[in-house]
Design an enzyme around this catalytic site. Structure first.
Site, PDB file in Angstrom:
ATOM      1  N   ASP A   1      -6.459  -7.121  14.151  1.00 37.37           N
ATOM      2  CA  ASP A   1      -6.005  -8.438  14.592  1.00 37.37           C
ATOM      3  C   ASP A   1      -6.776  -8.912  15.823  1.00 37.37           C
ATOM      4  O   ASP A   1      -7.288 -10.036  15.865  1.00 37.37           O
ATOM      5  CB  ASP A   1      -4.500  -8.415  14.861  1.00 37.37           C
ATOM      6  CG  ASP A   1      -4.056  -7.161  15.636  1.00 37.37           C
ATOM      7  OD1 ASP A   1      -4.920  -6.417  16.141  1.00 37.37           O
ATOM      8  OD2 ASP A   1      -2.833  -6.923  15.722  1.00 37.37           O
TER       9      ASP A   1
ATOM     10  N   ASP B   1       0.819  -1.216   0.000  1.00 35.31           N
ATOM     11  CA  ASP B   1       0.000   0.000   0.000  1.00 35.31           C
ATOM     12  C   ASP B   1       0.849   1.261   0.000  1.00 35.31           C
ATOM     13  O   ASP B   1       0.354   2.350   0.301  1.00 35.31           O
ATOM     14  CB  ASP B   1      -0.912   0.023   1.232  1.00 35.31           C
ATOM     15  CG  ASP B   1      -2.167  -0.819   1.059  1.00 35.31           C
ATOM     16  OD1 ASP B   1      -2.316  -1.440  -0.012  1.00 35.31           O
ATOM     17  OD2 ASP B   1      -3.001  -0.871   1.987  1.00 35.31           O
TER      18      ASP B   1
END
Length: 494
Positions: free
Chosen positions: A253, A103
């Site tokens: 996460d 990214d």
């Protein structure tokens, strides 16, 4: 002219002292919870204590397919070592696929693709480079794009500053193959540069407490554990069953791992599978990281708290999980307690009687729990008890420097205020390019921390406050975190 009687000021200080008991009680609960984790870690458990088993499968055609994902964003020189480590994993090439999820927006995308091609040619393993034109969903978005259409049975995730050992897949796959109820396996973070500075030593102390005490203790007693965003292996079907990667929090996460465990799967923590990573070497990068982690945890608390409270688990399990993700609330609670203590400090009216006794007992309980948690983590890492206590004091001192930034992070998380995923500059990466230079507005926070630290230090020196240790620790912590940033952002012209 309106005047205020001394009795009214005295009443105000007494009222605020009594009121400060509430945030201190909540802080103490968080600290005592950390102390309880030490007891869990020490207590014998009937289940596997986190020992890995070798993977014995023959022939190679019978091995499961594994996808390795490496999400990156402006990582510079860290990319090649991670790619080389991943391509060096001891696993059949026909069953292993690798993705570099890039990214980056600093102009390094073309170079990252070239690096991937070079490492692929050297290793003989193809590396699929996926570059997005936007960062929607941030890391979670990149991981989701990589998974789309991929048929691998298992997926490993590594941040670019971690270098997995060759046998990583052979030691993390067996629990997933042995038990279909296991959704993910988390390895322990190790540190490549823990002795570089007081900052890296403090980070090592904090992380060792989390992994060696908290994660190990929770796992050994079948409490839900967290996936830490890297150095883990997932059953791909579980990610989908849990709702997939979602980018509505900064702790994607933790969010996914809790949703997976709410769906009936469980996590495994392998304490004897260390994966070495780089600790941050600048206070600015560390403060950014801690802001992101704190806000992310509180966002997850806001998002999943009601579901966790109503989960079909024993009450103590639900309480343990809620306390786990509520740790970030320590900072606004500590800030509130500090503000409520100021009238008594300024008016030289320390607590008396039952209020003094309550404040002392509550504060001591929380302090001892948190101190034992950190010191025991260092002891498990191999330090002597005197050294462990010294490193604990250093880490707790440094945490005081996060009072302003992490209080803001927690309050923003509670309020549901979104923010971008801001990358922390990692050691080993190249200097930021023009697109990632520090804006002039970046001086606002360290300047505010410096002023707050000097003001609190002034109260400590001039007022001889009854809560002097708390004031001194907070003031020096704020200055220790802020001054190096100001020195970097405002260089002195010679």
């Amino acid at each position: 002219m309106l005047s205020v009687s001394p009795d009214l000021w005295l009443s105000l200080s007494l009222f605020t002292q009594a009121l400060s008991i509430l945030p201190l009680v909540l802080i103490a609960i968080l600290g005592i919870n950390l102390g309880a984790l030490v007891l869990l870690r020490l207590r014998r458990s009937a289940i596997d204590e986190g020992a890995s088993k070798p993977l014995l499968i023959a022939p190679a055609e019978a091995w499961p397919t594994v996808l390795v994902q490496i999400p990156i964003f402006n990582e510079g020189l860290l990319v090649r070592p991670c790619l080389e480590a991943v391509t060096g994993l001891d696993y059949p090439a026909s069953k292993l696929s690798i993705q570099l999820l890039d990214d980056s927006d600093d102009g390094s995308a073309a170079n990252n693709r070239l690096l991937a091609e070079q490492v692929a040619a050297q290793s003989g393993l193809p590396i699929d480079v996926i570059q997005r034109s936007d960062r929607s969903g941030f890391k979670a978005g990149a991981l989701a794009v990589g998974l789309a259409g991929n048929a691998a049975e298992f997926v490993a995730v590594f941040d670019v500053d971690f270098l997995p050992p060759q046998d990583f897949l052979q030691t993390t796959l067996p629990p997933l193959l042995d038990d279909p109820s296991v959704g993910f396996v988390q390895a322990r973070w190790a540190h490549r540069n823990p002795s570089v500075s007081w900052l890296t030593r403090a980070q090592a102390t904090l992380l060792d407490g989390h992994f060696r005490v908290e994660q190990a203790g929770r796992y050994r007693h079948r409490l839900p554990i967290a996936f830490n965003g890297t150095c883990g292996l997932w059953r791909t079907a579980v990610i989908a069953d849990a709702g997939g990667w979602q980018g509505d929090t900064l702790s994607e996460d933790l969010d996914l791992s809790l949703r997976a465990q709410l769906a009936g799967y469980r996590g495994i923590f392998l304490d004897d599978v260390p994966v070495a990573g780089e600790l941050l070497t600048s206070t600015r990068a560390w403060q950014q990281q801690q802001f992101r982690w704190t806000k992310g945890h509180v966002q997850v608390l806001r998002k999943l708290g009601p579901r966790l409270f109503q989960a079909p688990w024993p009450m103590l399990t639900r309480l343990a999980v809620l306390l786990q993700i509520a740790q970030g609330l320590f900072f606004p609670l500590a800030a509130c307690a500090l503000l409520l203590s100021l009238p008594g400090v300024i008016l030289d009216n320390p607590p008396h009687g039952s209020v003094a006794a309550a404040l002392s007992v509550i504060g001591l309980g929380g302090l001892l729990g948190a101190s034992l948690f950190l010191a025991f983590g260092r002891r498990l890492a191999g330090d002597s008890w005197p050294r462990s206590l010294l490193e604990t004091l250093s880490a707790m001192f440094l945490l005081g420097g996060l009072l302003l930034s992490n209080s803001r992070a927690a309050l923003e998380g509670l309020a549901g205020r979104p923010s971008a995923f801001i990358r922390s500059d990692k050691p080993g990466a190249r200097a930021p390019s023009l697109s990632t230079r520090v804006p002039s507005s970046a001086t606002a926070l360290p300047a505010a921390q410096t002023l707050a630290g000097l003001g609190i230090l002034g109260l400590f020196v001039l007022e001889r406050a009854w809560n002097a240790p708390f004031l001194a620790t907070t003031a020096l912590g704020l200055l220790a975190v802020a001054l190096p940033q100001l020195q970097t952002l405002l260089p002195i012209r010679r």
